[in-house]
Design an enzyme around this catalytic site. Structure first.
Site, short mmCIF file in Angstrom:
data_model
loop_
_atom_site.label_atom_id
_atom_site.label_comp_id
_atom_site.label_asym_id
_atom_site.label_seq_id
_atom_site.Cartn_x
_atom_site.Cartn_y
_atom_site.Cartn_z
CG HIS A 70 -1.52 1.88 1.32
ND1 HIS A 70 -2.95 1.74 0.53
CD2 HIS A 70 -1.58 2.31 2.68
CE1 HIS A 70 -3.54 2.96 0.70
NE2 HIS A 70 -2.65 2.80 2.35
CG ASP A 72 -0.37 5.99 1.74
OD1 ASP A 72 -1.45 6.14 1.85
OD2 ASP A 72 -0.15 5.85 2.61
CG ASP A 186 -4.69 3.67 4.48
OD1 ASP A 186 -4.99 2.80 5.47
OD2 ASP A 186 -4.10 4.15 4.54
CG HIS A 443 -6.22 7.29 1.53
ND1 HIS A 443 -5.48 6.63 0.48
CD2 HIS A 443 -5.23 7.02 2.58
CE1 HIS A 443 -4.72 5.39 1.41
NE2 HIS A 443 -4.60 5.87 2.53
#
Length: 590
Positions: A70, A72, A186, A443
């Site tokens: 993941h 970001d 997330d 996000h």
């Protein structure tokens, strides 16, 4: 007393200065790791309640192991910092491991990183990537630029970031390479609107993670972590808005007993299965993994279990993690008689295909969101709805300009099909606008949960896009309508564009140095429009653009422009062209 007071003031200013500087200092690697551990610990399998042996499901369990990372698109570090320090090495390392073993698989989401990495590859390296995709070893999950927030973003913003990622995938890998799975592991809560959009895109299922903690625990107990989400029963008849949902039972990180990855490279857990060497531990790790599987499979209504193997910026050194996953998989499958468990590398799309074949009568969850998210009884994630309002406003403003630029570009090119070079340059500017707005849907961007230095980076990207859009829009308008904009013979010719799908009737304004006496619609029948003019105060930021602010009422049909002639009384005052160009744009979408 004065000295004491002065000393206190100096101390206070020093504290403020230190705090401000600290806000702009990027996190160290150790601080990043601590932050990641903080939000992966609470619901990891090592902290989950254990299932009683008498009630545990001892049937054969099929484990779908999904290696992933993941990444970001900005959070503790900026997008560029993450890419240079971590992401490029993750992708390099993982592709090599897929090439070495055709049984291995890997899932990737963030096309903001993948597209940049792809541009840096040599032709032979690109062929390697195409090979692992053709062999069914690499799957694009979601396929958008980022994993967008669901609470603050609009549908328009979500569609844009998904479209931009899909364009890249289709352009480089062909129409057959389509993202066939979707997870939001997330974002801080989940919206029925986003789930409906994913349904409309064609995803067969959707994985959630951050639902309220009490609800996740309840769904574990009720074996209801998978269900049908009827996202819009009022607008969509019957079950046409239904999408199958899987809620991660713990977190998106690897099981705590066998986390063969680390965002920093390697965490020291080795699977030792060679009897010629001391400290053979493969059985111990397999036993712990089997307990985890039995514990977690008891929360579902079937014998298929999805287990993510990854974390934030995981598989930085994929050789370590894949070799150890290989050893665990091989040992478990060689001892099915002992564990009654099979394990295989898999994709999310394969897991959804498998459970849909079971024909289970799923419970239906109707019309509700999963907001606000809470990760314990006292911590509700609702502040980000309004925190850092400046970045939220900047995203909305940039998206308004993007909508204007895209509609003008499309129509101007349609009526001028032979001006290829002109539109190639315009498209490059358009991509600059898209880059800033799509990344900002992340996000940890529009939500305001990023560090201050990272927020500043988002602002820079949005500003660059807005400048490109404001420069391009007047040129596209003139290409489409071919009016003579500017000022001549004491007249100002002004274009106004409505990029929305409905008619607009409202007041327009702009700033000029000329005193305007009348406003006339330049399109037959010529109509004199209501107007007013007021001086710009000397203290106003607009004073440098012009001395007068002109207001007039205009009506512009959907996806159409209007040209207006403004008569002036001053022949020596020149129109501030930049001010006019600034207003050849959309009235911001409501």
């Amino acid at each position: 007393k004065k000295m004491v007071t002065a000393a206190r003031i100096v101390l206070f200013l020093c504290i403020v200065a230190v705090a401000t500087c600290a806000a702009f200092v990027p996190f160290t690697r150790e601080e990043q790791n601590f932050a990641i551990r903080q939000h992966t610990t609470k619901l990891n399998d090592t902290n989950a309640p254990q299932v009683d042996k008498d009630t545990a499901n001892n049937d054969l369990v099929e484990v779908f192991m999904i290696p992933h990372t993941h990444d970001d698109v900005g959070w503790l570090l900026s997008v560029d910092q993450y890419y240079v320090q971590q992401v490029q090495w993750i992708l390099d390392s993982c592709i090599r491991q897929l090439l070495d073993n055709p049984q291995r698989k890997f899932t990737y989401v963030e096309q903001a990183y993948f597209e940049r990495w792809w541009r840096e590859l040599s032709p032979s390296q690109k062929d390697d990537v195409r090979l692992v995709i053709k062999r069914g070893q690499l799957e694009f999950n979601l396929g958008g630029i980022t994993m967008n927030d669901e609470a603050i973003t609009t549908w328009y913003e979500e569609i844009n970031q998904m479209t931009e990622g899909a364009f890249f995938i289709q352009r480089e890998f062909g129409k057959d390479v389509i993202p066939r799975s979707a997870w939001h592991i997330d974002p801080f809560g989940h919206s029925a609107s986003t789930a409906l959009l994913w349904k409309e895109i064609g995803f067969p299922g959707f994985v959630l993670n951050r639902i309220p903690e009490w609800l996740k625990l309840q769904k574990r107990s009720d074996k209801n972590l998978e269900f049908i989400w009827r996202t819009s029963s009022k607008s969509y008849p019957g079950n046409t808005s239904d999408i199958l949902i899987h809620v991660l039972d713990t977190w998106y990180s690897s099981p705590g007993s066998c986390a063969f990855n680390d965002n920093n490279g390697w965490n020291g857990i080795w699977v030792q299965d060679d009897p010629a060497i001391f400290n053979v531990n493969v059985k111990q790790i397999a036993d712990n993994f089997a307990k985890t599987v039995r514990n977690r499979s008891a929360w579902y209504r079937h014998n298929k279990l999805l287990i993510p193997f990854g974390n934030d910026f995981a598989h930085y050194e994929a050789f370590n993690s894949f070799v150890n996953m290989d050893k665990l998989i091989n040992y478990m499958n060689a001892n099915v008689q002992t564990y009654n468990i099979t394990v295989k590398y898999s994709f999310l799309s394969e897991y959804f295909a498998a459970i849909q074949k079971l024909n289970i009568n799923w419970d239906v969850y109707t019309d509700r969101d999963f907001f606000p998210y809470n990760d314990d009884t006292q911590s509700y994630w609702s502040g980000y709805y309004t925190s850092r309002p400046a970045i939220k406003h900047a995203v909305r403003k940039a998206d308004s300009l993007l909508q204007t630029t895209e509609t003008l570009f499309t129509l101007a090119r349609a009526v001028n099909p032979n001006q290829n070079r002109t539109f190639e340059n315009a498209y490059s500017s358009l991509l600059t606008v898209r880059e800033g707005t799509t990344i900002a849907t992340h996000h940890d961007a529009i939500t305001g949960t990023e560090k201050s230095a990272v927020e500043a980076d988002y602002f820079d990207r949005l500003h660059n896009g807005s400048v490109a859009s404001s420069t391009l829009n007047p040129l596209l308008f003139e290409t489409y309508y071919k009016p003579t904009t500017g000022s001549s013979n004491n007249n100002i010719v002004l274009g106004v564009w409505n990029p929305l799908g409905w008619d607009r009737a409202e007041f327009c304004e702009f700033v000029t140095n000329s005193y305007v006496t009348s406003v006339v619609n330049s399109k037959s029948p010529f109509t004199k429009l209501p107007m007013d003019i007021v001086p710009v105060p000397s203290w106003s930021a607009d004073y440098t653009k012009g001395r007068y602010r002109v207001f007039f009422f205009c009506q512009v049909p959907a996806l159409t422009g209007q040209v207006f002639t403004l008569s002036t009384t001053s022949s020596e005052s020149e129109l501030n062209v930049a001010a006019v160009h600034e207003h050849v744009k959309a009235v911001p979408a409501l």
